[in-house]
Design a protein around this motif. Structure first.
Motif, PDB file in Angstrom:
ATOM      1  N   PHE A  32      47.453  33.235  69.727  1.00  0.00           N
ATOM      2  CA  PHE A  32      46.786  31.947  69.926  1.00  0.00           C
ATOM      3  C   PHE A  32      46.248  31.880  71.340  1.00  0.00           C
ATOM      4  O   PHE A  32      46.987  32.120  72.308  1.00  0.00           O
ATOM      5  CB  PHE A  32      47.788  30.798  69.760  1.00  0.00           C
ATOM      6  N   LEU A  33      44.979  31.547  71.470  1.00  0.00           N
ATOM      7  CA  LEU A  33      44.377  31.354  72.779  1.00  0.00           C
ATOM      8  C   LEU A  33      43.896  29.908  72.879  1.00  0.00           C
ATOM      9  O   LEU A  33      43.567  29.290  71.871  1.00  0.00           O
ATOM     10  CB  LEU A  33      43.177  32.288  72.969  1.00  0.00           C
ATOM     11  N   GLY A  34      43.836  29.400  74.088  1.00  0.00           N
ATOM     12  CA  GLY A  34      43.327  28.039  74.289  1.00  0.00           C
ATOM     13  C   GLY A  34      43.729  27.549  75.652  1.00  0.00           C
ATOM     14  O   GLY A  34      44.685  28.057  76.254  1.00  0.00           O
ATOM     15  N   VAL A  78      46.934  44.523  71.600  1.00  0.00           N
ATOM     16  CA  VAL A  78      47.861  44.454  70.460  1.00  0.00           C
ATOM     17  C   VAL A  78      47.431  43.465  69.379  1.00  0.00           C
ATOM     18  O   VAL A  78      47.864  43.571  68.234  1.00  0.00           O
ATOM     19  CB  VAL A  78      49.302  44.101  70.917  1.00  0.00           C
ATOM     20  N   ILE A  79      46.611  42.502  69.734  1.00  0.00           N
ATOM     21  CA  ILE A  79      46.260  41.423  68.788  1.00  0.00           C
ATOM     22  C   ILE A  79      45.498  41.968  67.582  1.00  0.00           C
ATOM     23  O   ILE A  79      44.590  42.784  67.734  1.00  0.00           O
ATOM     24  CB  ILE A  79      45.420  40.352  69.529  1.00  0.00           C
ATOM     25  N   GLN A  80      45.922  41.541  66.389  1.00  0.00           N
ATOM     26  CA  GLN A  80      45.186  41.932  65.174  1.00  0.00           C
ATOM     27  C   GLN A  80      44.319  40.779  64.672  1.00  0.00           C
ATOM     28  O   GLN A  80      43.233  40.991  64.176  1.00  0.00           O
ATOM     29  CB  GLN A  80      46.182  42.378  64.102  1.00  0.00           C
ATOM     30  N   ARG A  81      44.855  39.544  64.775  1.00  0.00           N
ATOM     31  CA  ARG A  81      44.030  38.368  64.477  1.00  0.00           C
ATOM     32  C   ARG A  81      44.258  37.338  65.563  1.00  0.00           C
ATOM     33  O   ARG A  81      45.322  37.301  66.184  1.00  0.00           O
ATOM     34  CB  ARG A  81      44.396  37.772  63.113  1.00  0.00           C
ATOM     35  N   VAL A  82      43.272  36.509  65.762  1.00  0.00           N
ATOM     36  CA  VAL A  82      43.356  35.541  66.844  1.00  0.00           C
ATOM     37  C   VAL A  82      42.978  34.153  66.310  1.00  0.00           C
ATOM     38  O   VAL A  82      42.152  34.031  65.401  1.00  0.00           O
ATOM     39  CB  VAL A  82      42.436  35.983  68.016  1.00  0.00           C
ATOM     40  N   GLY A  83      43.655  33.135  66.882  1.00  0.00           N
ATOM     41  CA  GLY A  83      43.295  31.748  66.595  1.00  0.00           C
ATOM     42  C   GLY A  83      42.964  31.097  67.927  1.00  0.00           C
ATOM     43  O   GLY A  83      43.726  31.242  68.882  1.00  0.00           O
ATOM     44  N   LEU A 115      35.639  35.602  73.957  1.00  0.00           N
ATOM     45  CA  LEU A 115      35.761  34.793  72.745  1.00  0.00           C
ATOM     46  C   LEU A 115      36.423  33.466  73.087  1.00  0.00           C
ATOM     47  O   LEU A 115      36.000  32.396  72.654  1.00  0.00           O
ATOM     48  CB  LEU A 115      36.655  35.502  71.724  1.00  0.00           C
ATOM     49  N   TYR A 116      37.487  33.568  73.870  1.00  0.00           N
ATOM     50  CA  TYR A 116      38.250  32.403  74.308  1.00  0.00           C
ATOM     51  C   TYR A 116      37.318  31.448  75.066  1.00  0.00           C
ATOM     52  O   TYR A 116      37.259  30.246  74.775  1.00  0.00           O
ATOM     53  CB  TYR A 116      39.408  32.925  75.161  1.00  0.00           C
ATOM     54  N   VAL A 117      36.532  32.008  75.993  1.00  0.00           N
ATOM     55  CA  VAL A 117      35.628  31.174  76.781  1.00  0.00           C
ATOM     56  C   VAL A 117      34.562  30.567  75.872  1.00  0.00           C
ATOM     57  O   VAL A 117      34.241  29.388  75.962  1.00  0.00           O
ATOM     58  CB  VAL A 117      34.988  32.019  77.907  1.00  0.00           C
ATOM     59  N   HIS A 118      34.062  31.372  74.955  1.00  0.00           N
ATOM     60  CA  HIS A 118      32.988  30.913  74.066  1.00  0.00           C
ATOM     61  C   HIS A 118      33.449  29.744  73.195  1.00  0.00           C
ATOM     62  O   HIS A 118      32.753  28.744  73.046  1.00  0.00           O
ATOM     63  CB  HIS A 118      32.536  32.076  73.179  1.00  0.00           C
ATOM     64  N   TYR A 119      34.658  29.888  72.619  1.00  0.00           N
ATOM     65  CA  TYR A 119      35.121  28.862  71.672  1.00  0.00           C
ATOM     66  C   TYR A 119      35.897  27.724  72.335  1.00  0.00           C
ATOM     67  O   TYR A 119      35.874  26.603  71.855  1.00  0.00           O
ATOM     68  CB  TYR A 119      36.015  29.490  70.599  1.00  0.00           C
ATOM     69  N   ALA A 120      36.643  28.055  73.392  1.00  0.00           N
ATOM     70  CA  ALA A 120      37.570  27.053  73.924  1.00  0.00           C
ATOM     71  C   ALA A 120      37.030  26.306  75.127  1.00  0.00           C
ATOM     72  O   ALA A 120      37.471  25.212  75.424  1.00  0.00           O
ATOM     73  CB  ALA A 120      38.898  27.722  74.297  1.00  0.00           C
ATOM     74  N   GLY A 174      43.215  20.262  70.421  1.00  0.00           N
ATOM     75  CA  GLY A 174      44.048  20.018  69.240  1.00  0.00           C
ATOM     76  C   GLY A 174      43.509  20.607  67.954  1.00  0.00           C
ATOM     77  O   GLY A 174      44.161  20.548  66.916  1.00  0.00           O
ATOM     78  N   GLU A 175      42.322  21.169  67.989  1.00  0.00           N
ATOM     79  CA  GLU A 175      41.740  21.745  66.770  1.00  0.00           C
ATOM     80  C   GLU A 175      41.745  23.269  66.831  1.00  0.00           C
ATOM     81  O   GLU A 175      41.600  23.845  67.913  1.00  0.00           O
ATOM     82  CB  GLU A 175      40.297  21.277  66.598  1.00  0.00           C
ATOM     83  N   LEU A 176      41.887  23.871  65.673  1.00  0.00           N
ATOM     84  CA  LEU A 176      41.774  25.325  65.578  1.00  0.00           C
ATOM     85  C   LEU A 176      40.287  25.613  65.337  1.00  0.00           C
ATOM     86  O   LEU A 176      39.788  25.417  64.224  1.00  0.00           O
ATOM     87  CB  LEU A 176      42.645  25.809  64.419  1.00  0.00           C
ATOM     88  N   VAL A 177      39.595  26.064  66.384  1.00  0.00           N
ATOM     89  CA  VAL A 177      38.129  26.158  66.269  1.00  0.00           C
ATOM     90  C   VAL A 177      37.670  27.514  65.747  1.00  0.00           C
ATOM     91  O   VAL A 177      36.523  27.651  65.312  1.00  0.00           O
ATOM     92  CB  VAL A 177      37.439  25.840  67.624  1.00  0.00           C
ATOM     93  N   ALA A 178      38.530  28.528  65.792  1.00  0.00           N
ATOM     94  CA  ALA A 178      38.134  29.836  65.256  1.00  0.00           C
ATOM     95  C   ALA A 178      39.377  30.619  64.883  1.00  0.00           C
ATOM     96  O   ALA A 178      40.383  30.585  65.599  1.00  0.00           O
ATOM     97  CB  ALA A 178      37.337  30.618  66.291  1.00  0.00           C
ATOM     98  N   VAL A 179      39.356  31.306  63.744  1.00  0.00           N
ATOM     99  CA  VAL A 179      40.442  32.200  63.328  1.00  0.00           C
ATOM    100  C   VAL A 179      39.813  33.455  62.752  1.00  0.00           C
ATOM    101  O   VAL A 179      38.887  33.372  61.954  1.00  0.00           O
ATOM    102  CB  VAL A 179      41.319  31.591  62.209  1.00  0.00           C
ATOM    103  N   GLY A 180      40.322  34.615  63.152  1.00  0.00           N
ATOM    104  CA  GLY A 180      39.804  35.838  62.544  1.00  0.00           C
ATOM    105  C   GLY A 180      40.155  37.061  63.351  1.00  0.00           C
ATOM    106  O   GLY A 180      40.847  36.966  64.373  1.00  0.00           O
ATOM    107  N   ARG A 181      39.666  38.222  62.908  1.00  0.00           N
ATOM    108  CA  ARG A 181      39.880  39.452  63.678  1.00  0.00           C
ATOM    109  C   ARG A 181      38.970  39.405  64.897  1.00  0.00           C
ATOM    110  O   ARG A 181      37.808  38.954  64.789  1.00  0.00           O
ATOM    111  CB  ARG A 181      39.551  40.673  62.820  1.00  0.00           C
TER     112      ARG A 181
END
Lengths: 256, 301
Positions: free
Chosen positions: B37-39, B204-209, B295-300, B214-221
């Motif tokens: 989880f990133l955010g 190590v991450i295989q999938r990321v959220g 990705l974190y910067v783009h979405y969060a 408070g919202e989950l804005v992206a989930v995936g590989r």
């Protein structure tokens, strides 16, 4: 679904209790200081100061000072230590650790109270032996004291745990405990004989477990043991059960 | 692949707050995966995982672990999930070895197995010399390693770790990622963690959220999510914190720390943008293809 995931089980409740009891006993690493300072030195000084004064008021007053100060030792020892422990667990994240282990909350509360009962015993024994020796108070120990001391310690430890679960901050819990210690010492015939207490303090003393603890201790240290001991033990056991059940329930309740 | 955790429409309001800490979150964690989880701080990551381990009550929605709802079933979660909280306080007054032994035993191991588990974990986390040291006397980094080892004790099939590398020196951060990767590979342990350490976690991450407000804005590989930003480049700017550079119009950076900004820019605009950079006030600048942190910067951000 893989069986490895579904078949996992923790230990039986008695085994959980034994592990948790041993884990809680490690609290001697900090609690010995409060046991020595508050559980032993405070009641001993109180016992000596009041005892020399009470000698002139007769044998009964002297015996109230001796037995009352054993209750003070439990209030300052067991109740203080358990309140500090629960409060620390709540506000320093320790309850998260316990709450995410596969253990019953009731086993944890029982283990904690039992551990602090054991950790308070040295203070009680010192107060109960040194006090009468120094003051020359005539005590006659009844074998039932072996049941009475745990029965007096457990409710006070239970009340300490409830206080630790109650305060909004660690400091607030500590303040509540200090206030309650003073109130429970003063209300009812704990240190002061009933004929020296005003009526309203005697009445309010009926609601304090310290009153019943002092009464039970007087009967097994001074005598005579009467039917009143059964009532004292019943009240002490009831306070223990209610306080521990409440703490166990409160621990299991998830945060809002 | 089996579903370990299923979260459906989870919403959490704290008392007396009008905006939700978690808002209508749904996702699944599958058996044997490493999920990160990133955010930003306050995005609701810790609130989410505390509900997953039954420490916090959701306002609405449902969380299931291995097909059973976690609400009202604390033993089910405790039997399967090892949780490491964000703040690595001392573990009671136990010594390091005691904490590992008792935790492993309470989680169902025999006494002999619990002793072996203690020794294995001490070696795995390179804490052998700390075995008899009281947890109250450990440094911040040592406590965090102990909390990690305690979360793993008893060979838990699911681990939920809240910022496992926080406060750790680079060498120990590497150890954490190596160990997590190893137990995932060798035992199939399902691992969910929160981190701000996106660059190192990428190994190590295989999938990321990714969470925001408070919202989950992206989930995936990470690879799939990066496709959304593959026309972009990562621009890093380094400067004296008290003298930030003037930026060309349209460049909106995210501050990683004082004197260190990061921005995603369109590939086709890179040359023109670099020509307009205020080089006088920059100590250094770097241009990369996108990473997990981007990705974190783009979405969060």
């Amino acid at each position: 679904m893989s069986t490895m995931l579904l078949d996992r089980r923790g230990q039986s409740t008695p085994v959980q209790w034994w592990d948790l009891f041993r884990m809680e006993l490690t609290n001697w690493r900090w609690s010995w200081r409060s046991s020595v300072l508050q559980g032993t030195i405070t009641p001993l000084f109180s016992l000596l100061a009041l005892g020399f004064f009470a000698r002139d008021s007769g044998r009964e007053a002297l015996l109230y000072v001796v037995t009352g100060n054993i209750v003070v030792s439990l209030l300052f020892g067991a109740m203080t230590s358990v309140e500090s422990r629960v409060s620390w667990l709540r506000f320093q994240g320790g309850l998260d650790y316990i709450a995410t282990l596969p253990v019953r909350h009731s086993a944890f509360v029982l283990a904690m109270v039992a551990a602090f009962l054991l950790l308070s015993l040295p203070s009680v024994i010192v107060t109960a032996t040194v006090g009468p020796l120094l003051l020359g108070a005539p005590v006659h120990i009844h074998p039932l004291i072996l049941l009475v001391i745990p029965a007096c310690t457990a409710p006070l430890a239970g009340v300490g745990a409830a206080l630790g679960m109650t305060g909004r901050t660690q400091q607030q819990s500590g303040n509540l405990r200090f206030l309650l210690t003073l109130v429970m010492t003063a209300l009812g015939p704990v240190i002061v004989p009933p004929d020296k207490l005003p009526g309203f303090m005697m009445f309010l003393g009926h609601f304090s477990p310290a009153t019943y603890a002092a009464s039970a201790l007087r009967q097994v240290m001074v005598g005579p043991v009467t039917a009143r001991l059964a009532l004292d033990m019943l009240v002490l056991c009831a306070v223990t059960a209610v306080s521990m059940a409440w703490v166990g329930w409160r621990m299991g309740r998830r945060e809002e | 692949m089996d579903v370990v955790y299923a979260i459906e429409n989870l919403t959490k309001f704290y008392p007396k707050q009008t905006s939700p800490a978690n808002k209508d979150i749904s996702f699944e964690i599958r058996q044997g995966e490493i999920f990160g989880f990133l955010g930003d701080n306050g995005a609701g990551k810790t609130t989410l995982v505390r509900q997953m381990v039954n420490l916090l009550r959701p306002t609405s929605g449902c969380i299931s672990l291995l097909g059973q709802p976690v609400a009202g079933n604390p033993q089910h979660v405790a039997n399967h999930v090892g949780y490491m909280p964000q703040i690595a306080h001392a573990l009671n007054n136990m010594a390091v070895g005691e904490a590992l032994y008792f935790t492993a035993h309470l989680r169902g191991m025999s006494r002999a197995d619990a002793r072996r588990e203690r020794d294995t974990l001490l070696e795995l986390w390179r804490m052998g010399p700390l075995r008899d040291k009281y947890s109250t006397r450990l440094s911040g980094g040592e406590r965090r390693l102990l909390r990690l080892a305690v979360a793993m004790a008893g060979q838990m099939p699911v681990l939920i770790l809240d910022e496992p590398t926080n406060e750790l020196a680079p060498q120990r951060r590497r150890l954490v990622w190596d160990v997590l990767s190893r137990i995932n590979r060798e035992r199939g342990t399902t691992i969910l963690f929160i981190t701000h350490d996106a660059i190192e976690a990428e190994k190590v991450i295989q999938r990321v959220g990714i969470m925001r407000d408070g919202e989950l804005v992206a989930v995936g590989r990470p690879g799939d999510l990066k496709q959304h930003i593959d026309q972009k480049l990562r621009l890093e700017l380094f400067f004296a914190p008290d003298a930030p550079p003037q930026l060309p119009a349209g460049l909106a950076p995210h501050e990683l720390q004082p004197g260190h900004w990061i921005a995603l820019i369109e590939r086709r605009e890179a040359s023109a943008l670099l020509e307009r950079l205020d080089l006088e006030r920059l100590d250094d600048f770097r241009l990369y293809s996108p990473t997990l942190e981007d990705l974190y910067v783009h979405y969060a951000a």
